[in-house]
Design a protein around this motif. Structure first.
Motif, PDB file in Angstrom:
ATOM      1  N   ILE A  14       9.412  -0.384 -14.740  1.00  0.00           N
ATOM      2  CA  ILE A  14       8.845   0.443 -13.667  1.00  0.00           C
ATOM      3  C   ILE A  14       7.419   0.842 -14.019  1.00  0.00           C
ATOM      4  CG2 ILE A  14       9.019   2.708 -12.554  1.00  0.00           C
ATOM      5  CD1 ILE A  14      12.083   2.376 -12.680  1.00  0.00           C
ATOM      6  N   GLU A  15       7.229   1.228 -15.283  1.00  0.00           N
ATOM      7  CA  GLU A  15       5.898   1.637 -15.730  1.00  0.00           C
ATOM      8  C   GLU A  15       4.909   0.475 -15.622  1.00  0.00           C
ATOM      9  OE1 GLU A  15       4.048   3.019 -19.951  1.00  0.00           O
ATOM     10  OE2 GLU A  15       5.917   3.989 -19.342  1.00  0.00           O
ATOM     11  N   VAL A  16       5.336  -0.699 -16.082  1.00  0.00           N
ATOM     12  CA  VAL A  16       4.466  -1.885 -15.996  1.00  0.00           C
ATOM     13  C   VAL A  16       4.187  -2.219 -14.536  1.00  0.00           C
ATOM     14  CG1 VAL A  16       4.404  -4.379 -16.419  1.00  0.00           C
ATOM     15  CG2 VAL A  16       5.117  -2.833 -18.239  1.00  0.00           C
ATOM     16  N   SER A  17       5.233  -2.155 -13.707  1.00  0.00           N
ATOM     17  CA  SER A  17       5.053  -2.445 -12.276  1.00  0.00           C
ATOM     18  C   SER A  17       4.102  -1.445 -11.633  1.00  0.00           C
ATOM     19  CB  SER A  17       6.400  -2.400 -11.555  1.00  0.00           C
ATOM     20  OG  SER A  17       7.258  -3.390 -12.049  1.00  0.00           O
ATOM     21  N   ASN A  18       4.257  -0.168 -11.989  1.00  0.00           N
ATOM     22  CA  ASN A  18       3.362   0.854 -11.437  1.00  0.00           C
ATOM     23  C   ASN A  18       1.918   0.600 -11.870  1.00  0.00           C
ATOM     24  OD1 ASN A  18       5.387   2.171 -10.074  1.00  0.00           O
ATOM     25  ND2 ASN A  18       5.754   3.676 -11.685  1.00  0.00           N
ATOM     26  N   LYS A  19       1.738   0.234 -13.149  1.00  0.00           N
ATOM     27  CA  LYS A  19       0.385  -0.059 -13.628  1.00  0.00           C
ATOM     28  C   LYS A  19      -0.196  -1.261 -12.897  1.00  0.00           C
ATOM     29  CE  LYS A  19       0.711   1.959 -18.241  1.00  0.00           C
ATOM     30  NZ  LYS A  19       0.726   1.704 -19.676  1.00  0.00           N
ATOM     31  N   LYS A  20       0.635  -2.310 -12.740  1.00  0.00           N
ATOM     32  CA  LYS A  20       0.163  -3.497 -12.018  1.00  0.00           C
ATOM     33  C   LYS A  20      -0.163  -3.140 -10.576  1.00  0.00           C
ATOM     34  CE  LYS A  20       2.364  -7.168 -14.683  1.00  0.00           C
ATOM     35  NZ  LYS A  20       3.352  -8.254 -14.674  1.00  0.00           N
ATOM     36  N   ALA A  21       0.705  -2.312  -9.977  1.00  0.00           N
ATOM     37  CA  ALA A  21       0.454  -1.901  -8.590  1.00  0.00           C
ATOM     38  C   ALA A  21      -0.844  -1.103  -8.506  1.00  0.00           C
ATOM     39  CB  ALA A  21       1.625  -1.081  -8.062  1.00  0.00           C
ATOM     40  N   GLU A  22      -1.059  -0.201  -9.469  1.00  0.00           N
ATOM     41  CA  GLU A  22      -2.300   0.575  -9.483  1.00  0.00           C
ATOM     42  C   GLU A  22      -3.508  -0.343  -9.630  1.00  0.00           C
ATOM     43  OE1 GLU A  22      -2.008   3.506 -12.583  1.00  0.00           O
ATOM     44  OE2 GLU A  22      -0.406   4.600 -11.556  1.00  0.00           O
ATOM     45  N   ILE A  23      -3.383  -1.332 -10.525  1.00  0.00           N
ATOM     46  CA  ILE A  23      -4.491  -2.277 -10.731  1.00  0.00           C
ATOM     47  C   ILE A  23      -4.746  -3.064  -9.447  1.00  0.00           C
ATOM     48  CG2 ILE A  23      -5.168  -4.382 -11.956  1.00  0.00           C
ATOM     49  CD1 ILE A  23      -3.741  -3.206 -14.443  1.00  0.00           C
ATOM     50  N   ILE A  24      -3.659  -3.528  -8.820  1.00  0.00           N
ATOM     51  CA  ILE A  24      -3.809  -4.299  -7.576  1.00  0.00           C
ATOM     52  C   ILE A  24      -4.431  -3.428  -6.491  1.00  0.00           C
ATOM     53  CG2 ILE A  24      -2.509  -5.406  -5.707  1.00  0.00           C
ATOM     54  CD1 ILE A  24      -0.582  -6.449  -7.891  1.00  0.00           C
ATOM     55  N   ILE A  25      -3.949  -2.175  -6.390  1.00  0.00           N
ATOM     56  CA  ILE A  25      -4.508  -1.262  -5.381  1.00  0.00           C
ATOM     57  C   ILE A  25      -5.977  -0.990  -5.673  1.00  0.00           C
ATOM     58  CG2 ILE A  25      -4.425   1.120  -4.533  1.00  0.00           C
ATOM     59  CD1 ILE A  25      -1.362   0.940  -4.820  1.00  0.00           C
ATOM     60  N   GLU A  26      -6.282  -0.772  -6.958  1.00  0.00           N
ATOM     61  CA  GLU A  26      -7.670  -0.517  -7.343  1.00  0.00           C
ATOM     62  C   GLU A  26      -8.544  -1.725  -7.025  1.00  0.00           C
ATOM     63  OE1 GLU A  26      -9.944   0.333 -11.501  1.00  0.00           O
ATOM     64  OE2 GLU A  26      -8.068   1.429 -11.151  1.00  0.00           O
ATOM     65  N   GLN A  27      -8.030  -2.927  -7.357  1.00  0.00           N
ATOM     66  CA  GLN A  27      -8.788  -4.139  -7.051  1.00  0.00           C
ATOM     67  C   GLN A  27      -8.949  -4.306  -5.545  1.00  0.00           C
ATOM     68  OE1 GLN A  27      -6.585  -7.223  -9.040  1.00  0.00           O
ATOM     69  NE2 GLN A  27      -7.617  -6.896 -11.013  1.00  0.00           N
ATOM     70  N   ALA A  28      -7.879  -3.986  -4.810  1.00  0.00           N
ATOM     71  CA  ALA A  28      -7.956  -4.088  -3.354  1.00  0.00           C
ATOM     72  C   ALA A  28      -8.973  -3.087  -2.813  1.00  0.00           C
ATOM     73  CB  ALA A  28      -6.584  -3.848  -2.733  1.00  0.00           C
ATOM     74  N   ASN A  29      -8.960  -1.861  -3.369  1.00  0.00           N
ATOM     75  CA  ASN A  29      -9.938  -0.853  -2.929  1.00  0.00           C
ATOM     76  C   ASN A  29     -11.363  -1.309  -3.236  1.00  0.00           C
ATOM     77  OD1 ASN A  29      -8.073   0.901  -1.861  1.00  0.00           O
ATOM     78  ND2 ASN A  29      -7.856   2.093  -3.741  1.00  0.00           N
ATOM     79  N   ILE A  30     -11.538  -1.871  -4.446  1.00  0.00           N
ATOM     80  CA  ILE A  30     -12.867  -2.375  -4.807  1.00  0.00           C
ATOM     81  C   ILE A  30     -13.274  -3.493  -3.857  1.00  0.00           C
ATOM     82  CG2 ILE A  30     -14.148  -3.643  -6.580  1.00  0.00           C
ATOM     83  CD1 ILE A  30     -12.538  -2.044  -8.676  1.00  0.00           C
ATOM     84  N   LEU A  31     -12.330  -4.398  -3.588  1.00  0.00           N
ATOM     85  CA  LEU A  31     -12.611  -5.514  -2.684  1.00  0.00           C
ATOM     86  C   LEU A  31     -12.921  -5.010  -1.281  1.00  0.00           C
ATOM     87  CD1 LEU A  31     -12.731  -8.599  -2.436  1.00  0.00           C
ATOM     88  CD2 LEU A  31     -10.310  -8.558  -1.857  1.00  0.00           C
ATOM     89  N   VAL A  32     -12.131  -4.026  -0.824  1.00  0.00           N
ATOM     90  CA  VAL A  32     -12.368  -3.463   0.510  1.00  0.00           C
ATOM     91  C   VAL A  32     -13.732  -2.783   0.545  1.00  0.00           C
ATOM     92  CG1 VAL A  32     -11.616  -1.644   2.102  1.00  0.00           C
ATOM     93  CG2 VAL A  32      -9.950  -3.243   1.168  1.00  0.00           C
ATOM     94  N   THR A  33     -14.024  -2.006  -0.513  1.00  0.00           N
ATOM     95  CA  THR A  33     -15.317  -1.315  -0.568  1.00  0.00           C
ATOM     96  C   THR A  33     -16.451  -2.329  -0.590  1.00  0.00           C
ATOM     97  OG1 THR A  33     -14.275   0.473  -1.807  1.00  0.00           O
ATOM     98  CG2 THR A  33     -16.668   0.380  -1.855  1.00  0.00           C
ATOM     99  N   LYS A  34     -16.290  -3.359  -1.399  1.00  0.00           N
ATOM    100  CA  LYS A  34     -17.317  -4.399  -1.489  1.00  0.00           C
ATOM    101  C   LYS A  34     -17.458  -5.124  -0.156  1.00  0.00           C
ATOM    102  CE  LYS A  34     -18.549  -8.395  -4.305  1.00  0.00           C
ATOM    103  NZ  LYS A  34     -18.128  -9.290  -5.370  1.00  0.00           N
TER     104      LYS A  34
END
Length: 176
Positions: A112-132
């Motif tokens: 769960i912790e690894v999945s949450n971290k991956k989800a956070e990374i994916i969300i962060e990357q998506a936010n960066i991509l959306v912002t970009k």
């Protein structure tokens, strides 16, 4: 009284019959010695072997009883050991089950912790991509707006603006 007569006649008859009996001493001694000899022979040949056989049989039975008691005690001891091993095995199995449950929980929590971290990374990357993408979109839109404004301004002013001036104006608009 008739009863007394009968008794006296019986008594007379017995005395008459056995009154002449005398002890024949040589025959008596011979009979007595023969009796002792027969008793001795019977004792030696029958009684002692029979007694010995009965004693052996008694010892055999007692040994069997003692052995069965020992076997029963040994069986009880083995049964107790088996029961102890079963209890110990049950405790060990419970420990293994508890360890497996803890390991399962740890693995699940870790997953769960690894999945949450991956989800956070994916969300962060998506936010960066959306912002970009949003920034690129805004820049493109500004550029289009500026180009359209320049075209409109050209038409309004009626003169042609050079490309160098056009780029300078676009950059000024984008910076503001």
């Amino acid at each position: 009284m008739n009863f007394n007569i009968n008794q006296s006649s019986i008594s007379d008859a017995i005395t008459k019959t056995f009154g002449n009996l005398t002890i024949n001493w040589p025959f008596f001694v011979f009979s007595f010695l023969t009796l002792i000899l027969v008793v001795t022979i019977v004792t030696l040949l029958v009684y002692k072997p029979l007694k010995k056989m009965l004693k052996n049989r008694q010892n055999f039975i007692q040994n069997n009883i003692d052995e069965s008691i020992k076997a029963k005690e040994a069986a009880l001891k083995v049964q107790e050991e088996i029961d102890e091993k079963i209890i110990e095995s049950s405790k060990h199995a419970n420990q293994i089950i508890e360890q497996a449950k803890l390991e399962r929980e740890r693995i699940i929590n870790n997953g769960i912790e690894v999945s949450n971290k991956k989800a956070e990374i994916i969300i962060e990357q998506a936010n960066i991509l959306v912002t970009k993408s949003q920034a690129e979109f805004e820049n493109k839109q500004r550029k289009i707006i500026v180009e359209n404004a320049v075209e409109i301004a050209k038409k309004i002013i009626g003169r042609e603006i050079r490309d160098k001036d056009n780029l300078k104006m676009i950059e000024e608009m984008l910076e503001s």
